[in-house]
Design a protein around this motif. Structure first.
Motif, PDB file in Angstrom:
ATOM      1  N   ASP A 114       0.128  21.827 -37.653  1.00 11.07           N
ATOM      2  CA  ASP A 114       0.281  23.015 -38.509  1.00 11.07           C
ATOM      3  C   ASP A 114      -0.885  23.021 -39.499  1.00 11.07           C
ATOM      4  O   ASP A 114      -0.961  22.173 -40.398  1.00 11.07           O
ATOM      5  CB  ASP A 114       1.619  22.945 -39.253  1.00 11.07           C
ATOM      6  CG  ASP A 114       1.935  24.238 -39.999  1.00 11.07           C
ATOM      7  OD1 ASP A 114       0.984  24.933 -40.391  1.00 11.07           O
ATOM      8  OD2 ASP A 114       3.125  24.532 -40.186  1.00 11.07           O
ATOM      9  N   TYR A 115      -1.785  23.974 -39.308  1.00  4.85           N
ATOM     10  CA  TYR A 115      -2.998  23.991 -40.126  1.00  4.85           C
ATOM     11  C   TYR A 115      -2.722  24.392 -41.577  1.00  4.85           C
ATOM     12  O   TYR A 115      -3.581  24.224 -42.445  1.00  4.85           O
ATOM     13  CB  TYR A 115      -4.035  24.944 -39.508  1.00  4.85           C
ATOM     14  CG  TYR A 115      -4.603  24.416 -38.220  1.00  4.85           C
ATOM     15  CD1 TYR A 115      -5.593  23.438 -38.231  1.00  4.85           C
ATOM     16  CD2 TYR A 115      -4.144  24.864 -36.989  1.00  4.85           C
ATOM     17  CE1 TYR A 115      -6.121  22.939 -37.043  1.00  4.85           C
ATOM     18  CE2 TYR A 115      -4.658  24.364 -35.801  1.00  4.85           C
ATOM     19  CZ  TYR A 115      -5.644  23.408 -35.836  1.00  4.85           C
ATOM     20  OH  TYR A 115      -6.153  22.917 -34.674  1.00  4.85           O
ATOM     21  N   LYS A 116      -1.539  24.924 -41.855  1.00  2.00           N
ATOM     22  CA  LYS A 116      -1.201  25.270 -43.238  1.00  2.00           C
ATOM     23  C   LYS A 116      -0.735  24.048 -44.017  1.00  2.00           C
ATOM     24  O   LYS A 116      -1.086  23.860 -45.183  1.00  2.00           O
ATOM     25  CB  LYS A 116      -0.117  26.349 -43.257  1.00  2.00           C
ATOM     26  CG  LYS A 116      -0.578  27.687 -42.695  1.00  2.00           C
ATOM     27  CD  LYS A 116       0.541  28.717 -42.795  1.00  2.00           C
ATOM     28  CE  LYS A 116       0.073  30.062 -42.255  1.00  2.00           C
ATOM     29  NZ  LYS A 116       1.147  31.088 -42.332  1.00  2.00           N
ATOM     30  N   THR A 117       0.062  23.212 -43.346  1.00  2.00           N
ATOM     31  CA  THR A 117       0.610  22.027 -44.028  1.00  2.00           C
ATOM     32  C   THR A 117      -0.055  20.734 -43.569  1.00  2.00           C
ATOM     33  O   THR A 117       0.143  19.689 -44.196  1.00  2.00           O
ATOM     34  CB  THR A 117       2.112  21.926 -43.755  1.00  2.00           C
ATOM     35  OG1 THR A 117       2.323  21.777 -42.335  1.00  2.00           O
ATOM     36  CG2 THR A 117       2.835  23.172 -44.246  1.00  2.00           C
ATOM     37  N   TRP A 118      -0.844  20.807 -42.451  1.00  2.00           N
ATOM     38  CA  TRP A 118      -1.495  19.643 -41.860  1.00  2.00           C
ATOM     39  C   TRP A 118      -0.467  18.569 -41.445  1.00  2.00           C
ATOM     40  O   TRP A 118      -0.710  17.375 -41.508  1.00  2.00           O
ATOM     41  CB  TRP A 118      -2.529  19.029 -42.809  1.00  2.00           C
ATOM     42  CG  TRP A 118      -3.683  19.946 -43.057  1.00  2.00           C
ATOM     43  CD1 TRP A 118      -3.857  20.782 -44.106  1.00  2.00           C
ATOM     44  CD2 TRP A 118      -4.801  20.136 -42.182  1.00  2.00           C
ATOM     45  NE1 TRP A 118      -5.017  21.502 -43.974  1.00  2.00           N
ATOM     46  CE2 TRP A 118      -5.640  21.119 -42.798  1.00  2.00           C
ATOM     47  CE3 TRP A 118      -5.218  19.607 -40.970  1.00  2.00           C
ATOM     48  CZ2 TRP A 118      -6.830  21.564 -42.234  1.00  2.00           C
ATOM     49  CZ3 TRP A 118      -6.405  20.029 -40.404  1.00  2.00           C
ATOM     50  CH2 TRP A 118      -7.197  21.004 -41.035  1.00  2.00           C
ATOM     51  N   ILE A 119       0.682  19.075 -41.023  1.00  2.00           N
ATOM     52  CA  ILE A 119       1.729  18.181 -40.525  1.00  2.00           C
ATOM     53  C   ILE A 119       1.766  18.253 -39.000  1.00  2.00           C
ATOM     54  O   ILE A 119       1.769  19.349 -38.420  1.00  2.00           O
ATOM     55  CB  ILE A 119       3.112  18.564 -41.100  1.00  2.00           C
ATOM     56  CG1 ILE A 119       3.112  18.372 -42.628  1.00  2.00           C
ATOM     57  CG2 ILE A 119       4.222  17.735 -40.458  1.00  2.00           C
ATOM     58  CD1 ILE A 119       4.392  18.819 -43.279  1.00  2.00           C
ATOM     59  N   VAL A 120       1.769  17.090 -38.358  1.00  2.00           N
ATOM     60  CA  VAL A 120       1.829  17.020 -36.900  1.00  2.00           C
ATOM     61  C   VAL A 120       3.294  16.857 -36.475  1.00  2.00           C
ATOM     62  O   VAL A 120       3.991  15.981 -36.972  1.00  2.00           O
ATOM     63  CB  VAL A 120       0.999  15.848 -36.361  1.00  2.00           C
ATOM     64  CG1 VAL A 120       1.134  15.749 -34.838  1.00  2.00           C
ATOM     65  CG2 VAL A 120      -0.461  15.992 -36.749  1.00  2.00           C
TER      66      VAL A 120
END
Length: 357
Positions: free
Chosen positions: A57-63
């Protein structure tokens, strides 16, 4: 949305996988998706697990892991192509029959592979053999034929008062046993147990001893399950081995059964005997695992009334010659012989003859 019944065993199509992805993203449960697709819930669960990919998720940088229909289809295509190349077993029907015969004789899949690996010019892995059994490619063998079934459910917690009552406080506790024995890297430390056939024939019993390091087994048919018979059997064993008995037997570890109650009698033979905690069979793990092999000769529920020492010895040979995965396919007899060769035995031929080495 209409439910379209699917034929049992049918693989998912690319369109169905796309529908599964959309329904999963919409938040439907596995059961709800299964009802719409027309299959069982477990099939949806397996499919969602098989088609997982990592998503950033490029908004939260969570994989996180999500189901991707395209990735799932690619995996299915690869598996289909790989399977179409043919079975490693090929047309080697003799090899398949030999594996089946070994398993029917009481060998595990791993042990069966080790038994026939040098005969047919072909060796398969344990995992492959389990798959072939599942697919019905091994003659006369199904999962029900395998010697070890599904593990039993654990029993409920036993009351502490009951455990204390089941233990003789005068016995030498396993807590007093030297810690190095636990490591199983020194020779001459044995575990001891006894087995019966059925409640009607419980006077008929076998005394079983397992060397902790090599898992070598000794099976002695005794008259009954009493402390007197146990000490008598150990005296007989000492006479058979003579002066070398002390080199081969240093300690015993037993449970709190009535047949091992005579600690003084066992100690008098030069054996330091330690007693496990009540309801703790894992403290004699090698003994317990060998008992599973022994049960292939002496099944539970069947009387031992007509069993003799010859039957016990044949079971002993089977266990000691059994290929062990923990030893890289080697058997207990091989390891036991190596340890005997390191000992300064006074009558080596007599000891070798007793253990049939």
């Amino acid at each position: 949305m209409e439910v379209e019944p699917r034929r049992k065993g049918k693989h998912f199509t690319q369109d169905e996988r796309a529908k599964i992805e959309a329904l999963h993203k919409a938040g439907l449960t596995h059961q709800a998706i299964a009802d719409i697709i027309g299959c069982c819930r477990s099939a949806i669960t397996r499919e969602l697990k098989k088609g997982q990919v990592e998503h950033l998720d490029y908004k939260t940088w969570i994989v996180s892991k999500v189901y991707d229909a395209y990735a799932a289809q690619q995996t299915a295509n690869y598996q289909k192509t790989a399977h179409s190349k043919g079975l490693k077993l090929g047309n080697n029907h003799a090899y398949a029959a030999a594996l089946g015969e070994c398993i029917c004789m009481g060998y595990s899949p791993f042990a069966a592979i080790q038994k026939v690996k040098d005969t047919y010019g072909l060796t398969i892995s344990k995992q492959t053999l389990y798959r072939y059994i599942k697919e019905g490619l091994i003659p006369n063998v199904t999962y029900k034929t395998l010697p070890v079934g599904h593990p039993k459910k654990r029993k409920g917690k036993v009351a502490e008062e009951k455990l204390m009552r089941s233990r003789n406080v005068l016995h030498r506790s396993i807590e007093q046993r030297p810690k190095y024995i636990t490591l199983r890297n020194t020779f001459g430390h044995w575990e001891i147990d006894s087995i019966i056939g059925s409640s009607e024939g419980k006077k008929e019993s076998c005394l079983v001893l397992t060397e902790r390091m090599t898992r070598q087994e000794i099976v002695i048919k005794v008259a009954d399950k009493t402390a007197l018979s146990t000490v008598s059997a150990m005296r007989w064993l000492k006479r058979q081995l003579g002066k070398d008995f002390k080199l081969l037997f240093q300690t015993l570890t037993s449970d709190n059964g009535c047949e091992f109650a005579d600690q003084a009698g066992l100690d008098a033979l030069g054996l330091t005997t330690y007693y496990c905690h009540p309801q703790a069979p894992h403290e004699r793990g090698g003994n317990e695992n060998n008992n599973k092999l022994l049960r292939r000769y002496f099944p539970k529920g069947k009387s031992m009334k007509n069993k003799t020492q010859y039957d016990a010895t044949m079971a002993q040979y089977f266990i000691n010659g059994y290929p062990r995965e923990m030893f890289g396919g080697r058997c207990s007899s091989d390891l036991f012989k190596e340890e005997l060769e390191r000992l300064p035995l006074k009558n080596r031929q007599k000891v070798y003859r007793f253990f049939s080495i």
